[in-house]
Design a protein around this motif. Sequence first.
Motif, mmCIF file in Angstrom:
data_model
loop_
_atom_site.group_PDB
_atom_site.id
_atom_site.type_symbol
_atom_site.label_atom_id
_atom_site.label_comp_id
_atom_site.label_asym_id
_atom_site.label_seq_id
_atom_site.Cartn_x
_atom_site.Cartn_y
_atom_site.Cartn_z
ATOM 1 N N LEU A 30 1.157 -1.072 -0.157
ATOM 2 C CA LEU A 30 -0.127 -0.089 0.009
ATOM 3 C C LEU A 30 0.605 1.164 0.292
ATOM 4 O O LEU A 30 0.512 2.139 -0.839
ATOM 5 C CB LEU A 30 -0.619 0.252 1.500
ATOM 6 N N ARG A 72 -7.270 4.103 2.429
ATOM 7 C CA ARG A 72 -6.875 4.074 2.908
ATOM 8 C C ARG A 72 -6.618 4.740 4.037
ATOM 9 O O ARG A 72 -5.134 4.344 5.408
ATOM 10 C CB ARG A 72 -5.459 5.048 1.523
ATOM 11 N N ILE A 100 -0.860 0.544 6.597
ATOM 12 C CA ILE A 100 0.391 1.328 6.087
ATOM 13 C C ILE A 100 1.810 1.822 7.532
ATOM 14 O O ILE A 100 3.092 1.056 6.524
ATOM 15 C CB ILE A 100 -0.017 2.158 5.361
#
Length: 353
Positions: free
Chosen positions: A314, A336, A343
């Motif tokens: 990612l 996200r 992440i």
Amino acid sequence: MALFSRRPKPPSDEPAEVPVDADTTVDGLQGDVSAAVAAAEADAAPAEPVPHVPISMSTYGKPARPAAPPAASGPPLPKVPAEGPARTEARKGMPDNTLALQSLANLSEQPENAEILNVMRQSLQGTLYLRILGDARAQLNNGEPLRLAISTLGDKRFLLAYTGASGIQAGVGVDPDTQTSVLGQPAQTVLKNTLDAGYDGLILDHAGPGRRIVLTTALITRSLEQADPEFTIKNLLADTRTDATARYVVEALGKVPIHIAAGTRGDGTLGIAEARGGDGTRYLQVFSHPLEVLALGRDDRPAPITPAQLGTALAGDPGLTGVLVDAAGPWIRLDRAQLAPIIALAEPTVPQG
């Protein structure tokens, strides 16, 4: 003990034989996997009404709940809302295992391997019910083992399990011994006990409604070996969605085994499956179990990925909008911003040169 079909038969002391086709290879899972367990005579005529038999729902089992929370081009994004499966109860207080029940209802007369795998994957979550012959409370008070309903075929023994009250009602409808208790347990507990007790497999909804199927020990063993022991993500996605569901799934992605779908592109290179929206959004497909990849019926193969590797993927591709978890359904999309904890696990890049 007597076993039962949906068609009344004279009482018999001999267990009803259930046809089992053995030694079938299923899309990368080697095992003796059966076709649907359905006698031809039962399929040839409409099922006759089953007389009502009272079922005692005791405290011996409670419905399963979710665990306590602490680029190969793929198909387009799902268009239906990710609200989780509908909740049904054929009997109040006994929630159906809706996903397993639906997968049985969708079986063809001669199920393909992919259909059997679909039943297996949808049986890895929620509640399954066991039938106890006689008074379970008395058996426990007397220190006796519970008399679970089973089916015997030659020297093989199969545990009988049910997706809900309708399946149990059909199973006891023609039994001369109508005193029945019900034990509801998390699906993973029932599957593990099937192996630990030495049964040759588990039969789901042997008398209806819908079709019946055998999940053999070989298939159950392989499925459990590759699973998160708590089935965290599957139970979260199968349960009613709340505002916290996405956060709990993200937490689980950082802790439990997960997989991606890898396939070969037209140019012979390896690619990772994505789902793409018409607005240009791109979601990496992530799966809670290898069966979730096989259920899509594509040429992709499941490949394990660590949380750190997912975070690195990612972080290294800002064009990825997020991830799509368990695309075969029930599924969830995470963007996200929601995936920030994943992440943050990204492995540091090594400077070149």
